[in-house]
Design an enzyme around this catalytic site. Structure first.
Site: not given
Length: 385
Positions: A115, A358, A85, A147-148, A172, A83
């Site tokens: 990530d 994150h 984003d 995705e997030e 990931e 992904h």
């Protein structure tokens, strides 16, 4: 155009803000600049490029890059997916520039280093040392949007693609350990609409906090029921979980609370349909809804994300385990795998640790640089040669 160096590719990807936010459109970023950059790099290597606008996003795009020496490029081969984003970041908690790769103590810091925008840099770097003209099965690279927050990019791709690869790898951060299953989840907003009034005469009002107390009691009964009825020893937490994540209501001690809201998170095993959870919550709360008509609302905060499982006996999984000399594991966090697993056996596998995802000062350890390149090269040769 010659491809930039590995570190320059990494830096250019991290430098482009691609934050996703469902609640704050001021910080939500388009991904077109990053998609175009990837498209140019893969086109330089001879890939055919397809850019698709993803519905129900703020003008965001998916990229599919395909290299095939066969006219039938839809069947077989390998799909490498990631992904584009990132999550938002708290500027006050970062000690490094989130939009620049900063090397300190054998770590590369930056938003998306682990990530997971960095995964595309690893793919491009691995392709330098592969003669693509020798491939006899197609190689696909997928870059998705959002995705997030909603996983809209992966969902739209899975619904519309004709591809049937032999294996899909989602890059990931798994510490290069193959992941074959994860739980699904739903997030619900439960809202109690009471009747406000002066606290000196409670009978003239309906206290939303008191009604929410009854709601929570029923939800905790459901939590225990899920724990008792479902079990899967493949997971470290082998049963569905429920979390009461946030509650708010009321505005003064001397006022009957007129509204109370609860945010609820349920994580379910792959064998449970995540879409069924909304009805399950509503049915659980029906006795209270009947007692207080039209005063209890249940909404999905985001669309439910299903669980996913690639069976242990799946040949593609066994090949990946053999290549990496690693037994596949399961995790509790969610990825785009439930969508991509609809079109091909899907394994989640990538550099970096989920512990950094994150988090302020996100990083990928440089110890992953060489083994990740080797792993990607091995996967391409196994599934495309």
């Amino acid at each position: 155009m010659k491809l930039p160096s590995f570190i320059q590719i990494y830096n250019e990807l991290i430098a482009i803000p691609t934050i996703s936010s469902v609640t704050n459109d001021k910080i939500d970023c388009p991904n077109k600049e990053l998609i175009d950059k990837l498209a140019n790099w893969f086109a330089e290597l001879g890939f055919k490029i397809s850019l698709v606008s993803v519905p129900n996003t703020r003008n965001k795009y998916n990229l599919l890059a395909t290299y095939s020496n066969d006219s039938n490029h839809t069947k077989g081969g390998l799909l490498l997916s990631g992904h584009t984003d990132t999550v938002p970041f708290d500027e006050g908690l970062w000690s490094k520039n989130p939009f620049k790769v900063t090397e300190v103590d054998n770590k590369w810091y930056g938003l998306g280093t682990a990530d997971m925008k960095g995964f595309f840099a690893f793919i491009l770097d691995a392709l330098r040392d592969i003669d693509l003209k020798t491939l006899n099965k197609p190689l696909h690279i997928l870059a998705t949007a959002d995705e997030e927050i909603t996983m809209a990019g992966a969902a739209y791709f899975a619904q519309n693609t004709q591809l049937q690869p032999d294996c899909t790898i989602i890059g990931e951060p798994t510490s290069l350990i193959p992941i074959r299953a994860h739980k699904g989840f739903t997030a619900n907003v439960i809202r109690v609409i009471g009747k406000s009034g002066h606290s000196s005469d409670p009978e003239k009002g309906i206290n939303a906090i008191e009604v929410m107390h009854l709601v929570i009691g029923k939800l905790l009964e459901l939590k225990q029921t899920l724990k008792e009825q479902y079990h899967n020893n493949s997971f470290a937490v082998p049963y569905p979980t429920m979390n009461l994540g946030m509650i708010k209501g009321g505005d003064a001690a001397n006022r009957i609370c007129g509204c109370c809201e609860l945010l609820l998170d349920i994580r379910v095993l792959p064998e449970i349909d995540a879409n069924s959870l909304y009805d399950l919550v509503c049915n659980t709360l029906k006795p209270i809804m009947d007692r207080y008509p039209n005063r209890i609302q249940v909404e999905n905060e985001v669309d439910p994300i299903g669980g996913y499982e690639c069976q242990k006996e799946e040949p593609a999984l066994k090949e990946v385990e053999k290549l990496l000399n690693q037994t596949a594991e399961t995790v509790n966090y969610s990825t785009e795998a439930p969508f991509l697993n609809q079109i091909a056996p899907t394994i989640v596998l990538g550099p970096g640790s989920i512990e950094q995802a994150h988090q302020p000062d996100e990083f990928v350890s440089m110890d992953y640089l060489k083994p990740t390149k080797i792993a990607i090269e091995s996967l391409i040769k196994r599934f495309c040669l």
